[in-house]
Design an enzyme around this catalytic site. Sequence first.
Site, short mmCIF file in Angstrom:
data_model
loop_
_atom_site.label_atom_id
_atom_site.label_comp_id
_atom_site.label_asym_id
_atom_site.label_seq_id
_atom_site.Cartn_x
_atom_site.Cartn_y
_atom_site.Cartn_z
N TYR A 126 1.90 5.71 5.25
CA TYR A 126 2.89 5.86 6.35
C TYR A 126 4.06 4.95 6.17
O TYR A 126 3.90 3.57 5.99
CB TYR A 126 1.90 5.32 7.73
CG TYR A 126 2.81 5.50 9.06
CD1 TYR A 126 2.91 6.87 9.26
CD2 TYR A 126 3.45 4.44 9.60
CE1 TYR A 126 3.97 6.73 10.64
CE2 TYR A 126 4.27 4.32 10.56
CZ TYR A 126 4.59 5.77 11.01
OH TYR A 126 5.48 5.86 12.32
N GLN A 188 0.48 10.05 15.97
CA GLN A 188 0.12 11.27 15.42
C GLN A 188 -0.06 11.38 13.99
O GLN A 188 -0.62 12.21 13.49
CB GLN A 188 1.07 12.22 16.22
CG GLN A 188 2.52 12.06 15.90
CD GLN A 188 3.30 10.96 16.82
OE1 GLN A 188 2.75 10.37 17.41
NE2 GLN A 188 4.42 11.23 17.10
N ASN A 211 4.02 0.25 14.32
CA ASN A 211 4.21 -0.64 15.35
C ASN A 211 2.60 -0.67 16.07
O ASN A 211 1.77 -0.11 15.45
CB ASN A 211 5.01 0.26 16.46
CG ASN A 211 4.88 1.51 16.61
OD1 ASN A 211 3.55 1.98 16.72
ND2 ASN A 211 5.78 2.38 17.22
N SER A 234 5.68 -7.37 12.66
CA SER A 234 5.86 -8.17 11.60
C SER A 234 5.79 -9.77 12.43
O SER A 234 6.26 -9.79 13.38
CB SER A 234 6.99 -7.55 11.02
OG SER A 234 7.13 -8.62 9.76
N GLN A 256 12.88 -11.88 10.45
CA GLN A 256 11.75 -11.37 11.01
C GLN A 256 11.83 -10.72 12.40
O GLN A 256 11.36 -9.84 12.68
CB GLN A 256 10.47 -12.58 11.13
CG GLN A 256 9.32 -11.93 10.99
CD GLN A 256 8.95 -11.21 9.54
OE1 GLN A 256 8.25 -10.26 9.75
NE2 GLN A 256 9.68 -11.69 8.50
N HIS A 259 13.12 -7.07 13.10
CA HIS A 259 12.34 -5.98 12.84
C HIS A 259 11.88 -5.15 14.26
O HIS A 259 12.19 -3.90 14.14
CB HIS A 259 10.82 -6.43 12.42
CG HIS A 259 10.98 -6.35 10.64
ND1 HIS A 259 11.10 -5.40 9.95
CD2 HIS A 259 10.69 -7.50 10.00
CE1 HIS A 259 10.89 -5.79 8.77
NE2 HIS A 259 10.72 -6.96 8.81
N GLU A 323 1.27 -13.45 8.82
CA GLU A 323 1.64 -12.42 7.78
C GLU A 323 2.46 -12.84 6.45
O GLU A 323 2.08 -12.79 5.38
CB GLU A 323 2.23 -11.23 8.40
CG GLU A 323 2.85 -10.10 7.49
CD GLU A 323 3.78 -9.17 8.08
OE1 GLU A 323 3.87 -8.14 7.76
OE2 GLU A 323 4.19 -9.42 9.10
N HIS A 324 3.58 -13.72 7.09
CA HIS A 324 4.45 -14.23 6.10
C HIS A 324 4.28 -15.85 6.36
O HIS A 324 4.54 -16.23 7.46
CB HIS A 324 5.97 -13.83 6.15
CG HIS A 324 5.88 -12.24 6.05
ND1 HIS A 324 6.19 -11.37 7.07
CD2 HIS A 324 5.86 -11.53 4.89
CE1 HIS A 324 6.05 -10.18 6.67
NE2 HIS A 324 6.20 -10.26 5.31
N ASP A 357 10.24 -8.85 1.04
CA ASP A 357 10.30 -7.64 1.60
C ASP A 357 10.77 -6.49 0.67
O ASP A 357 10.51 -5.39 0.80
CB ASP A 357 11.16 -7.79 2.97
CG ASP A 357 10.45 -8.06 4.37
OD1 ASP A 357 9.11 -8.11 4.30
OD2 ASP A 357 11.21 -8.21 5.29
N GLU A 411 -41.72 -6.74 -0.28
CA GLU A 411 -41.06 -6.04 0.78
C GLU A 411 -41.95 -4.78 1.33
O GLU A 411 -41.42 -4.07 2.05
CB GLU A 411 -39.70 -5.66 0.10
CG GLU A 411 -38.85 -6.65 -0.03
CD GLU A 411 -37.31 -6.07 -0.46
OE1 GLU A 411 -37.04 -4.90 -0.37
OE2 GLU A 411 -36.53 -6.97 -0.74
N HIS A 416 -40.79 1.93 -4.80
CA HIS A 416 -39.81 1.28 -5.56
C HIS A 416 -40.58 0.46 -6.53
O HIS A 416 -40.38 0.51 -7.81
CB HIS A 416 -39.10 0.17 -4.77
CG HIS A 416 -38.04 0.66 -4.00
ND1 HIS A 416 -38.16 1.37 -2.80
CD2 HIS A 416 -36.72 0.44 -3.93
CE1 HIS A 416 -37.02 1.80 -2.16
NE2 HIS A 416 -36.13 1.01 -2.88
#
Length: 434
Positions: A126, A188, A211, A234, A256, A259, A323-324, A357, A411, A416
């Site tokens: 995306y 979507q 977003n 961001s 930042q 954004h 994030e940063h 970036d 077990e 097994h």
Amino acid sequence: MKIYNFKDLSEQDIKTLCSRSLDDDEQVAETVREILTGVSDEGDALLYKLAERFDGVKLKSLFLDHTELADIAAAIPEEARAAIDTAAANIRAFHASQLHVEGKTETMPGVTCWRESRPIESVGLYIPGGSAVLPSTFLMLVIPALLAGCKEIVVCSPPQADGKTNCYLAYCAVLLGIERIYLVGGAQAIAAMAYGTETIPAVSKIFGPGNRFVTAAKQLVQDRVAIDMPAGPSEVLVLADETANSAYLASDLLAQAEHGPDSQSILVATSSQILEETKIQLSLQLALLPRKDVAAKALANSYMVLVESLEEGMIFSNHYAPEHLILATDRFERVIPMIVNAGSVFLGNLTPESAGDYASGTNHTLPTSGFARGYSGVSVDSFLKKITFQHITAGGLKNLGPTVETLASAEGLEAHRNAVHIRLERLRKADNNA
């Protein structure tokens, strides 16, 4: 931006400050659920309707093919072409260094184990394209997917006002050999890649920032498809001391903030003077920005924290899990070992987050909203599956078998145990007959 003093903050205060939750989160989630259900049920028909509703475009087709992309790409300015080429080369070099073959391990005589990588066959990428179109994200996602060897790469990005994409994304597609860009954005697009439609194939894993609606959609489709991480609005946290430059600090915070209005820029500093000087610089630089209205809204959602030391600042930073993370100090080497939670780190006063970036080489698709506590950013590994192998010789089974038999019996899993036991019995008979 409000200034908090760290020593006055309770644990609950810190938790509240580090929370990115908003009052309408559930409303966003409900809207996204409706879109996911609609795309699953109606397919392409709803994608056309949503393009008209959200993007203001009446599409004739849901994708651009190679010929159309090449025509659009031809309009790219030469300077931009050269910049994309340089960024692509750096991103490829950094991510190619992540490819390696693991060796085999003999865990005990006759028992050999190892791992091999296999590409995820179909991936969906995306590329945001609302208020800002991001060719850098195209490079950050497609290049590691190509290096990993993914067979099918589905790229979705919102249509522009003319029902196409811009020359920068088109050039990235031509440069990297992507044959189609699907003109679908928002939740979507995530739905289309998760469920598949008449035109857009379903994929095995979805990547890319977006977003709040895109992030919510990615989280909600995980019952059917893997995702890279929750990568929403961001954010940056800048940790500064008296060696920092207030003009640089303001520029990083604004980079930042522009954004989107739901972005967040946090400054943590050891000096009240630095905080006040940075507030002045913010006002001066903000006034000159084309996206000043967007940045101003993000700053209203941001804040500053005064700490007594870099060590105290790192305590707050690890709670926030940015994030940063920018270490705006000449003494960044002493701080590095203290970093526990961060998506990507920028060291010193001459390393702006903008470099990462776009073109330094590291990936900018990173965990947000505190998810850096448990997620890493995108890498070549994100596009690979790790498959384990083992091979056991006759001698190896004699060495390992009794251990497996004992554990299986403990077990209560007799089948097994028997899978090992009948093999050992045959080996013993063969030894006796030899």
